[in-house]
Enzyme design. Structure first.
Site, PDB file in Angstrom:
ATOM      1  N   GLU A  67       0.847  -1.189   0.000  1.00 38.15           N
ATOM      2  CA  GLU A  67       0.000   0.000   0.000  1.00 38.15           C
ATOM      3  C   GLU A  67       0.880   1.234   0.000  1.00 38.15           C
ATOM      4  O   GLU A  67       1.792   1.374   0.818  1.00 38.15           O
ATOM      5  CB  GLU A  67      -0.891  -0.008   1.257  1.00 38.15           C
ATOM      6  CG  GLU A  67      -1.747   1.228   1.324  1.00 38.15           C
ATOM      7  CD  GLU A  67      -2.779   1.223   2.446  1.00 38.15           C
ATOM      8  OE1 GLU A  67      -2.723   0.339   3.306  1.00 38.15           O
ATOM      9  OE2 GLU A  67      -3.624   2.127   2.432  1.00 38.15           O
ATOM     10  N   CYS A  85      -6.584   3.009   0.176  1.00 31.97           N
ATOM     11  CA  CYS A  85      -7.432   4.151  -0.158  1.00 31.97           C
ATOM     12  C   CYS A  85      -6.879   4.994  -1.303  1.00 31.97           C
ATOM     13  O   CYS A  85      -7.643   5.697  -1.954  1.00 31.97           O
ATOM     14  CB  CYS A  85      -7.638   5.015   1.071  1.00 31.97           C
ATOM     15  SG  CYS A  85      -8.505   4.138   2.372  1.00 31.97           S
ATOM     16  N   ASN A 145     -11.526  -0.723  -3.791  1.00 29.84           N
ATOM     17  CA  ASN A 145     -10.673  -1.122  -2.675  1.00 29.84           C
ATOM     18  C   ASN A 145     -11.499  -1.535  -1.469  1.00 29.84           C
ATOM     19  O   ASN A 145     -11.464  -2.677  -1.049  1.00 29.84           O
ATOM     20  CB  ASN A 145      -9.743   0.025  -2.288  1.00 29.84           C
ATOM     21  CG  ASN A 145      -9.068  -0.206  -0.948  1.00 29.84           C
ATOM     22  OD1 ASN A 145      -8.487  -1.262  -0.733  1.00 29.84           O
ATOM     23  ND2 ASN A 145      -9.170   0.741  -0.042  1.00 29.84           N
ATOM     24  N   GLU A 146     -12.254  -0.609  -0.960  1.00 27.27           N
ATOM     25  CA  GLU A 146     -12.927  -0.846   0.320  1.00 27.27           C
ATOM     26  C   GLU A 146     -14.268  -0.121   0.271  1.00 27.27           C
ATOM     27  O   GLU A 146     -14.547   0.726   1.100  1.00 27.27           O
ATOM     28  CB  GLU A 146     -12.023  -0.311   1.430  1.00 27.27           C
ATOM     29  CG  GLU A 146     -12.385  -0.756   2.806  1.00 27.27           C
ATOM     30  CD  GLU A 146     -11.431  -0.193   3.837  1.00 27.27           C
ATOM     31  OE1 GLU A 146     -10.726  -0.963   4.482  1.00 27.27           O
ATOM     32  OE2 GLU A 146     -11.391   1.038   4.015  1.00 27.27           O
TER      33      GLU A 146
HETATM   34  O1  AHR Z   1      -4.309   0.204   5.468  1.00 30.68           O
HETATM   35  C1  AHR Z   1      -4.781   1.460   5.783  1.00 30.68           C
HETATM   36  C2  AHR Z   1      -6.134   1.730   5.166  1.00 30.68           C
HETATM   37  O2  AHR Z   1      -7.076   0.941   5.792  1.00 30.68           O
HETATM   38  C3  AHR Z   1      -6.274   1.346   3.723  1.00 30.68           C
HETATM   39  O3  AHR Z   1      -5.876   2.362   2.876  1.00 30.68           O
HETATM   40  C4  AHR Z   1      -7.727   1.103   3.566  1.00 30.68           C
HETATM   41  O4  AHR Z   1      -7.997   0.172   2.552  1.00 30.68           O
HETATM   42  C5  AHR Z   1      -8.150   0.695   4.939  1.00 30.68           C
HETATM   43  O5  AHR Z   1      -9.196   1.471   5.389  1.00 30.68           O
END
Ligand code: AHR
Length: 657
Positions: A47, A246, A377-378
């Site tokens: 990341e 993110c 991603n999320e």
């Molecule tokens: O790993 C930190 C953050 O946590 C990442 O960017 C996101 O995917 C999650 O909320």
């Protein structure tokens, strides 16, 4: 949580001595394979956060080398220049914005009035780290049309101003040209700086002032830091998910990660504001921008280098929902979907396809064998599901063999999670990415999380998880032994459910000790050194002992999910002919265990890999990188073995028949 474990330890010591000392027999059925362990079972999630790319894995030592940050001279100092004077005794550099359209917008114009008084200095990413006797390569672009500047001089200085290396370059007259030089560092310094001075007078234009160690991973130019890649390679990861997180989504859609802007010539990759620049007011990082020196080509290449399956994640048309949550309208989603289709062509396409050609031109005509792609991603909610369906149909239509990874949002339970799981299951999603940043207690208590999952439902990617010693996103979180131990306990549950759980990765992966935003992280580094946390070693001993076949393991007919503070999973490794048993003791007292292996004959001796510490608050550090790290011994398992308090144990028993 610590209290509970300590108390249970005390309880067994004082009230139940016989029970504490009597061995727990692990019944392992090696006659049947419960499931094949996916080669992707243990992987890594790179990341771009915490200076993990620029200032970290990317070996570039000059910050803001092409003057593209919002403040174009951020990272550069001119100690003898004053913006409010003509600088007759020195000179001054000003940014020139020559193009809004192209991707490299700025250069600097340096006006030298008196070369003896002018200096331009870059201090790198919290200093420039250099190692004694290592060679460093400098390059820059210069246009030298007006004036009579004849030479440019580079000096590498330590914090006390001592010269560690120097080099001068003769400048020719004329338009933009790339120059190169190099020097060897005379001493090691964690916080050196690069001082640039000139001979002659007048104006000179400069851009892409760059400095790399020669000794990068595989000695590549535009390369990666060798020690950091080595730590990744040592994990033997089954996959590499990239580039976030993110940042894939962006704070706004305009700031999302667009892979097409990260390939091709490095100087043409347009720099982007990073959302971690401003994300946490307690950890401001105003100099966090993405140069994309590591772009998608480099990520694919890294995956190939370390034997990991590439798993890129793309924006699905929703900006980070913790930020703006900006949505692209459904009737404008096409370019986002096209990015996904083109990425598959970039990775796998023939060299005469448009994107396959881009890959080939970058030096990799062979395909990268992309098998997985992540959409979003999320994300959460109906907006995600609606967009996911469009991606799913388009990708499957053109590339039916590509496996699509979807996501169930940021939490492991609750409304978002349940809605996402239900909808994605209905659509027939193949792999769902779950995230959990929870307390160590949660990890210990959820070792049975996947026992109840539908065996015929979507497969699971435990894509982001880490035990939080204080609370999610707390700057006080530590990579301590209690967290690592709890993760190990939980991971036996992931492994016991390898028929459902097919990919797993700790998150985040890396952090600069002076420029992080998020803690805990698996690997920490400064400008010279790096180390794996106890959590890293947990990941490593699971991944390097992954095995090929899942076996059933039980004690008194039950799976071990924390009874008497014990957790266990077992696999067979066909290639090494071993039964491998992982046993975690989260308790304060030592435990005796015995193996009763059915279906194969194993010898009396076994290799035991142990990770342990009596101190649940213990951590690794730059000074003590291996404070908690694996030790390997040979043990006689015939009469049973002892498990140390607070320990993770991997037993490898050779199959004899
Ligand atoms: O790993 C930190 C953050 O946590 C990442 O960017 C996101 O995917 C999650 O909320």
């Amino acid at each position: 949580m610590i209290k509970t474990t300590l108390l249970s330890g005390l309880f067994f010591c004082f009230y139940s001595p016989l029970q504490a000392q009597s061995a727990t027999t692990l019944d392992i059925d090696a006659s049947k394979t419960v499931a094949e362990i996916a080669p992707t079972m243990y992987g890594i999630f790179f990341e771009d956060i915490n200076f993990a790319a620029d200032g970290g894995l990317y070996a570039e030592l000059i910050k803001n080398r092409s003057f593209e940050f919002d403040w174009p001279l951020m990272g550069w100092e001119q100690p003898n220049s004053d913006r409010h004077s003509y600088n007759k005794n020195s000179g001054i550099a000003v940014p020139v914005q020559y193009s809004q359209e192209q991707t490299n917008h700025n250069f600097i114009r340096v006006k030298i009035n008196d070369a003896s008084g002018y200096k331009l200095i870059n201090k790198g990413f919290r200093g420039i780290g250099v190692h004694e006797n290592e060679n460093y390569r400098l390059s820059f672009l210069a246009s030298n049309s007006a004036g009579s500047v004849t030479q440019i001089h580079f000096k590498l200085l330590d914090e006390a101003g001592k010269v560690l290396g120097s080099s001068s370059v003769d400048l020719t007259k004329g338009d933009w040209k790339k120059y190169r030089t190099e020097f060897t560092a005379k001493a090691t310094s964690k916080k050196a700086s690069l001082e640039i001075t000139f001979s002659g007078q007048g104006e000179i234009d400069l851009d892409m002032i760059s400095m790399f160690p020669e000794n990068t991973w595989k000695k590549r130019e535009n390369g990666m830091r060798k020690d950091l890649v080595q730590l990744l390679a040592d994990m033997d990861p089954g996959f590499l998910r990239f580039p976030g997180g993110c940042i894939v989504e962006g704070r706004t859609l305009a700031e999302r990660y667009q892979w097409k802007k990260t390939v091709g010539p490095v100087a043409d990759r347009e720099i982007l504001f990073n959302r971690w620049n401003t994300e946490f007011s307690h950890r401001p990082t105003p100099d966090y921008f993405q140069s994309f020196g590591i772009g998608f080509f480099e990520y694919f290449q890294l995956a190939e280098d370390i034997g990991a399956t590439p798993l890129p994640i793309l924006s699905c048309g929703i900006a980070c929902q913790f930020n703006t949550g900006e949505l692209v309208p459904m009737d404008q989603l096409d370019p986002y979907v096209q990015d996904a289709l083109d990425l598959i062509e970039f990775a796998n396409g023939d060299v005469d396809t448009p994107w396959g050609k881009v890959r080939a031109d970058m030096g990799h005509p062979e395909p990268f064998n992309l098998k997985y792609i992540g959409v979003g991603n999320e994300q959460w909610g109906p907006d995600y599901i609606a967009r996911y369906k469009v991606f799913n149909d388009a990708i499957k239509d053109q590339y039916p063999d590509i496996v699509i990874v979807s996501g169930s949002g940021p939490f492991p339970d609750g409304d978002y999670f349940e809605y996402g799981m239900e909808q994605l299951t209905q659509i027939g999603a193949e792999i769902i990415d779950e995230h959990y940043y929870k307390s160590p207690e949660w990890f210990r208590e959820n070792a049975d999380r996947y026992d109840s999952y539908d065996r015929n439902g979507p497969k699971i990617f435990a894509g982001e998880y880490a035990a939080q010693s204080v609370a999610i996103a707390s700057p006080e979180n530590e990579n301590n032994w209690e967290c690592a131990l709890a993760e190990a306990a939980f991971m036996t549950g992931l492994e016991r459910n390898a028929d459902v759980v097919q990919l797993t990765s700790y998150a985040p992966l890396m952090a600069h000790t002076e420029a992080w935003q998020w803690t805990p992280d698996l690997i920490w580094f400064d400008n010279l050194s790096s180390y794996g946390t106890p959590n890293y070693y947990v990941q490593q001993i699971f991944a390097t002992n992954r095995g090929s076949d899942l076996l059933k393991v039980s004690a008194r007919g039950e799976k071990l999910i924390g009874q008497n503070d014990l957790y266990a999973s077992a696999v067979k490794d066909e290639s090494t002919s071993e039964v491998i048993v992982k046993v975690v003791n989260t308790g304060a007292s030592s435990k005796s265990i015995k193996f009763n292996i059915k279906g194969v004959k194993t010898g009396k001796k076994a290799e035991q890999i142990i990770l342990k510490s009596d101190d649940l608050t213990a951590v690794n550090s730059i000074e003590k990188p291996k404070n908690i790290s694996p030790e390997t011994t040979q043990v006689n398992v015939q009469k049973g073995v002892q498990l140390s308090p607070y320990s993770v144990n991997v037993f490898k028993l050779k199959i004899e028949n």
